[in-house]
Design a protein around this motif. Structure first.
Motif, short mmCIF file in Angstrom:
data_model
loop_
_atom_site.label_atom_id
_atom_site.label_comp_id
_atom_site.label_asym_id
_atom_site.label_seq_id
_atom_site.Cartn_x
_atom_site.Cartn_y
_atom_site.Cartn_z
N LEU A 83 41.39 -25.05 0.52
CA LEU A 83 40.00 -24.71 0.22
C LEU A 83 39.06 -25.88 0.54
N THR A 84 39.56 -27.11 0.36
CA THR A 84 38.75 -28.27 0.73
C THR A 84 38.46 -28.27 2.23
N VAL A 85 39.50 -28.05 3.03
CA VAL A 85 39.31 -28.03 4.49
C VAL A 85 38.44 -26.86 4.91
N ILE A 86 38.66 -25.70 4.29
CA ILE A 86 37.84 -24.52 4.61
C ILE A 86 36.37 -24.79 4.31
N THR A 87 36.10 -25.43 3.18
CA THR A 87 34.72 -25.75 2.80
C THR A 87 34.08 -26.70 3.81
N VAL A 88 34.83 -27.74 4.19
CA VAL A 88 34.30 -28.72 5.15
C VAL A 88 33.99 -28.04 6.48
N LYS A 89 34.91 -27.20 6.95
CA LYS A 89 34.72 -26.54 8.25
C LYS A 89 33.58 -25.51 8.18
N ALA A 90 33.45 -24.82 7.08
CA ALA A 90 32.35 -23.87 6.93
C ALA A 90 31.00 -24.59 6.95
N GLU A 91 30.93 -25.75 6.26
CA GLU A 91 29.70 -26.53 6.27
C GLU A 91 29.39 -27.03 7.68
N LEU A 92 30.43 -27.46 8.39
CA LEU A 92 30.23 -27.93 9.76
C LEU A 92 29.75 -26.79 10.66
N ALA A 93 30.34 -25.62 10.50
CA ALA A 93 29.90 -24.46 11.30
C ALA A 93 28.46 -24.12 11.01
N GLY A 94 28.05 -24.23 9.75
CA GLY A 94 26.67 -23.95 9.38
C GLY A 94 25.69 -24.90 10.05
N ARG A 95 26.09 -26.17 10.19
CA ARG A 95 25.21 -27.14 10.84
C ARG A 95 25.17 -26.93 12.35
N LEU A 96 26.25 -26.37 12.92
CA LEU A 96 26.35 -26.22 14.37
C LEU A 96 25.86 -24.88 14.88
N ILE A 97 25.60 -23.94 13.98
CA ILE A 97 25.37 -22.56 14.41
C ILE A 97 24.16 -22.42 15.34
N ASP A 98 23.15 -23.27 15.18
CA ASP A 98 21.98 -23.22 16.07
C ASP A 98 22.13 -24.15 17.26
N ALA A 99 22.62 -25.36 17.01
CA ALA A 99 22.70 -26.35 18.09
C ALA A 99 23.87 -26.09 19.03
N GLU A 100 25.03 -25.76 18.49
CA GLU A 100 26.24 -25.55 19.30
C GLU A 100 26.95 -24.28 18.83
N PRO A 101 26.42 -23.12 19.18
CA PRO A 101 26.97 -21.87 18.67
C PRO A 101 28.43 -21.64 19.06
N GLU A 102 28.83 -22.08 20.24
CA GLU A 102 30.21 -21.87 20.67
C GLU A 102 31.18 -22.67 19.79
N ARG A 103 30.81 -23.91 19.51
CA ARG A 103 31.67 -24.73 18.64
C ARG A 103 31.65 -24.18 17.21
N ALA A 104 30.51 -23.65 16.79
CA ALA A 104 30.43 -23.04 15.46
C ALA A 104 31.39 -21.86 15.36
N LYS A 105 31.44 -21.05 16.44
CA LYS A 105 32.38 -19.93 16.45
C LYS A 105 33.82 -20.41 16.35
N GLN A 106 34.11 -21.51 17.05
CA GLN A 106 35.46 -22.07 16.99
C GLN A 106 35.81 -22.52 15.57
N GLU A 107 34.85 -23.17 14.91
CA GLU A 107 35.10 -23.61 13.54
C GLU A 107 35.33 -22.43 12.60
N ILE A 108 34.53 -21.37 12.77
CA ILE A 108 34.70 -20.18 11.94
C ILE A 108 36.07 -19.54 12.19
N ALA A 109 36.49 -19.52 13.46
CA ALA A 109 37.82 -18.98 13.78
C ALA A 109 38.91 -19.81 13.10
N GLU A 110 38.74 -21.14 13.07
CA GLU A 110 39.71 -21.99 12.40
C GLU A 110 39.70 -21.78 10.90
#
Length: 247
Positions: A83-110
């Protein structure tokens, strides 16, 4: 037993006083003593069986309690890390969703993969199989620390760790990395492994930050003692906290 022989002696005396021959009197005495001893043996056997059954029930209760504690401890460690890793990755995806949508998708998939993996780990734990190893946890640690923006300094090999200690070292790595991500505020995490120890060091706020509390370290301490070792917790050479196990 004394009562039985006493009754036998009393019967012998009464028979002799009545004029019964010693041989005839002895037959009755032998019968009384034999039946008495047999009944005493049966009673002792009955009490022994009852005591054994009570002990069996107590051992069964202890086994059930230990298994519950094992499952609770392992689920805590598994979900705490995942859950710690999931939280960190979800927060990272949230920050990337506008600037780097493709990487955000990758983080969400992970995140999705991690969720499925956590569910599989919980099921495996409940069924009694724990597939935690130091090699697998080092790979997970690299991914988790990278997602949290923490530099990971990891050993290149784990061949020095004995097979019987690989699961214990895996749990230490999992708990240590989880604590670094959650509590340390570190920018660097180093994991060192040898045959007789594993240490997780960081350059964060140090052991006074409160990350010594909780069930995670208690579980590690129990595992370390069971393996003939002891838990290590204190200041790190990197300036933060050291968590580990020394065998």
């Amino acid at each position: 037993v004394f009562i039985i022989f006493g009754l036998g002696g009393l019967a012998l005396a009464l028979q002799l006083l009545r004029g019964v021959s010693l041989s005839d009197a002895s037959v009755q005495v032998i019968a009384i003593v034999s039946v008495g001893l047999m009944m005493a043996t049966v009673d002792r056997l009955r009490r022994t069986i009852a005591a054994l059954r009570a002990t069996q029930h107590e051992l069964a209760d202890v086994a059930v309690s230990e298994e519950r504690n094992r499952v609770a401890r392992d689920i805590h460690d598994i979900l705490g890390h995942s859950l710690t890793v999931i939280t960190v990755k979800a927060e990272l995806a949230g920050r990337l969703i506008d600037a780097e949508p493709e990487r955000a998708k990758q983080e969400i998939a992970e995140v999705e993969d991690l969720s499925r993996g956590a569910l599989a780990d919980v099921r495996a734990t409940v069924s009694g199989y724990r597939g935690v190893t130091i090699t697998g946890e080092l790979a997970n640690a690299h991914q988790a620390l990278e997602a949290a923006g923490i530099e990971a300094v990891l050993p290149g090999a784990t061949e020095s760790v004995r097979s019987k200690d690989r699961e214990l070292f895996g749990w230490v790595a999992r708990e240590g990395v989880t604590n670094v991500i959650r509590h340390s505020g570190a920018t660097r995490c180093r994991i060192s492994v040898a045959a007789d120890h594993i240490y997780i060091d960081d350059d964060g706020v140090g052991p006074g930050s409160g990350n010594a509390e909780g069930n995670g370290l208690s579980g590690l301490a129990e595992r370390a003692v069971a393996s003939g070792g002891s838990i290590v917790f204190g200041a790190s050479p990197l300036g933060g906290t050291r968590l580990g196990v020394k065998l």
